[in-house]
Design an enzyme around this catalytic site. Structure first.
Site, mmCIF file in Angstrom:
data_model
loop_
_atom_site.group_PDB
_atom_site.id
_atom_site.type_symbol
_atom_site.label_atom_id
_atom_site.label_comp_id
_atom_site.label_asym_id
_atom_site.label_seq_id
_atom_site.Cartn_x
_atom_site.Cartn_y
_atom_site.Cartn_z
ATOM 1 N N HIS A 73 -11.152 6.038 -2.282
ATOM 2 C CA HIS A 73 -11.413 5.244 -1.067
ATOM 3 C C HIS A 73 -12.313 4.040 -1.373
ATOM 4 O O HIS A 73 -12.968 3.518 -0.483
ATOM 5 C CB HIS A 73 -12.095 6.075 0.048
ATOM 6 N N ASN B 64 0.866 -1.175 0.000
ATOM 7 C CA ASN B 64 0.000 0.000 0.000
ATOM 8 C C ASN B 64 0.909 1.233 0.000
ATOM 9 O O ASN B 64 1.474 1.596 1.034
ATOM 10 C CB ASN B 64 -0.873 -0.073 1.257
ATOM 11 N N ARG C 197 -7.237 19.269 3.295
ATOM 12 C CA ARG C 197 -7.810 19.579 1.967
ATOM 13 C C ARG C 197 -9.127 20.329 2.152
ATOM 14 O O ARG C 197 -9.885 20.033 3.086
ATOM 15 C CB ARG C 197 -8.090 18.294 1.197
ATOM 16 N N ARG D 295 -2.286 -1.678 -3.822
ATOM 17 C CA ARG D 295 -3.328 -0.653 -3.895
ATOM 18 C C ARG D 295 -2.886 0.362 -4.947
ATOM 19 O O ARG D 295 -1.787 0.938 -4.836
ATOM 20 C CB ARG D 295 -3.488 0.032 -2.540
ATOM 21 N N GLU E 115 -8.316 -2.067 4.683
ATOM 22 C CA GLU E 115 -8.044 -1.985 3.237
ATOM 23 C C GLU E 115 -7.072 -3.070 2.778
ATOM 24 O O GLU E 115 -7.253 -3.646 1.705
ATOM 25 C CB GLU E 115 -7.483 -0.601 2.895
#
Ligand code: ADP
Length: 411
Positions: free
Chosen positions: A187, A7, A248, A99, A391
């Site tokens: 996501h 990842n 963000r 990923r 994940e």
């Protein structure tokens, strides 16, 4: 079967090794037998390596000099050597799953990585400049370190491929559609994992549920899930759209960008930096992008921190409302990732706004660090779940499934 998962982040490469029976996937995420992480610090060329195993062995080391690939090789060597040894040879690894943040319009499922797939990941780098090149570097490093192992790309955008055009296309000129400017969503690995886990926790068929999954970490996004499919999400062409995040901005009036470029001497680079790194919780509170620090500052009567919290909640609620409209009803609201899993205050505030739906949370359960639990009251009209997102396990699952469907290891 041994599956190694990688990842890649902008300044880190996390990895873990799962051992899964060949016959069937476990119903719940098993603990990885080995976990490793390389963190590239601000000091150029210094890599901090941390490794731990399921039985508690650890290795920590800082390496200066050498290439990022050499750092990765060092981390992977701890699989076969020293205190954290869990396998005899790297060739025992059957599959490597990566990923990959952006799969564009062509990659709508996990795929075996070929030369063409690598080219496509590279070509999509301008849409995910922090992530796609890092994933590609990981893929190339594995080729060099492990040789001819089968590598699989699992895309963060893939789960959102089912979003209908009316929700995915931006109302600019039609040429944008032809140029691939549309909502991709991100996501996806987490939203998909959480939807499956939610059905499991509720003991229901996923296809029968209308869900809103709230992935609230450093980056934040919502997904509306119906008939097991993503039908809407808040992130868009890039991971900047939608909710207010750690650093963000999320969605803002595009006229602000024109104003800054035209009258305030902003360059494109400055705009990029401000919107990605100096906005959101950090920009408004002036304290931190970390919700824990914002909470501490609020306790000390910091009014900007309070404003940041209030804005975060307002935007979370209004976006949940938008997802609700796309779904036409709601069976469960799911909270996941750093803030979603650990902030009872955010969960409470979001749920309070939807009391009019008959949604009620059990305040005690909400406070008791719930993990993979339903925290709604028995008489609530909507279930509220807190799910620990996994994940890496979701990537391993997809690798296992692809192997089952295509017998990859028979070639
Ligand atoms: P990423 O999006 O990088 O994967 P995470 O999902 O780990 O990140 O979320 C990281 C964020 O989670 C932190 O920046 C912090 O704001 C938040 N967080 C972690 N623990 C807590 C906590 N106990 N209370 C509130 N927020 C938390």
């Amino acid at each position: 079967m041994k599956i190694l998962v990688l990842n890649a982040g902008s300044s880190s490469q996390k990895s873990c090794l799962y051992e899964i029976a060949d016959e069937a996937l476990p119903t719940q995420a098993p603990k990885p037998v080995w976990e490793g992480k390389v963190n590239w610090t601000q000091d150029h060329g210094v890599a901090e390596i941390e490794v731990k195993t399921a039985i508690g062995a650890t290795v920590e080391n800082s390496i200066s000099g050498e290439s990022p690939e050499a750092h990765l090789a060092y981390m992977l060597n701890t699989l076969t050597d020293g205190a954290t040894k869990v396998i005899n040879q790297l060739s025992e690894i059957d599959l490597v799953g990566h990923r990959v943040v952006h799969g564009g319009q062509n990659y709508r499922e996990s795929v075996v990585i070929t030369e063409d797939v690598k080219k496509a990941i590279a070509n999509l780098s301008n849409l995910a400049p922090e992530h796609n090149p890092a994933a590609l570097a990981g893929i190339k490093a594995i080729e060099n370190i492990l040789g001819k192992v089968i590598q699989i790309a699992v895309f963060d955008t893939a789960f959102h491929r089912t979003i209908p055009d009316a929700a995915a296309i931006y109302p600019g000129p039609y040429e944008w559609v032809e140029q691939g400017i549309r909502r991709y969503g991100f996501h996806g690995i987490s939203h998909q994992y959480c939807s499956g886990r939610a059905a499991q926790i509720l003991g229901k068929d996923l296809a029968s549920l209308r869900l809103i999954t709230c992935h609230l970490g450093n980056g934040c996004s919502l997904a509306a899930i119906k008939n097991s499919r993503s039908i809407d999400t808040t992130m868009g062409f890039t991971p900047l759209e939608g909710l207010m995040m750690g650093s963000r901005s999320g969605s803002i009036d595009p006229g602000i960008l024109i104003h800054l470029l035209r009258y305030c001497n902003y360059s494109v680079e400055k705009l990029n930096d401000v919107l990605n790194k100096a906005s959101g919780l950090r920009g408004i509170s002036g304290v931190s992008s970390d919700m824990r620090q914002v909470r501490k500052a609020i306790a000390q009567n910091n009014t900007r921190a309070q404003l940041a919290w209030d804005m975060y909640v307002h935007r979370l609620c209004s976006n949940i409302g938008a997802m609700l409209a796309s779904l036409g009803g709601l069976d469960a609201l799911v909270f996941t990732a750093g803030v979603g899993e650990n902030s009872p205050g955010i969960r409470q505030a979001a749920c309070d706004a939807f009391g009019f739906l008959g949604l009620k949370i059990d305040q005690e359960k909400n406070q008791q660090q719930p993990v993979d639990e339903d925290i709604a009251t028995p008489d609530s009209a909507v279930r509220v779940l807190v799910i620990h997102t996994q994940e890496d396990w979701a990537i391993a699952q997809q690798c296992w499934q692809l192997q089952q469907n295509s017998n990859l290891l028979d070639f």
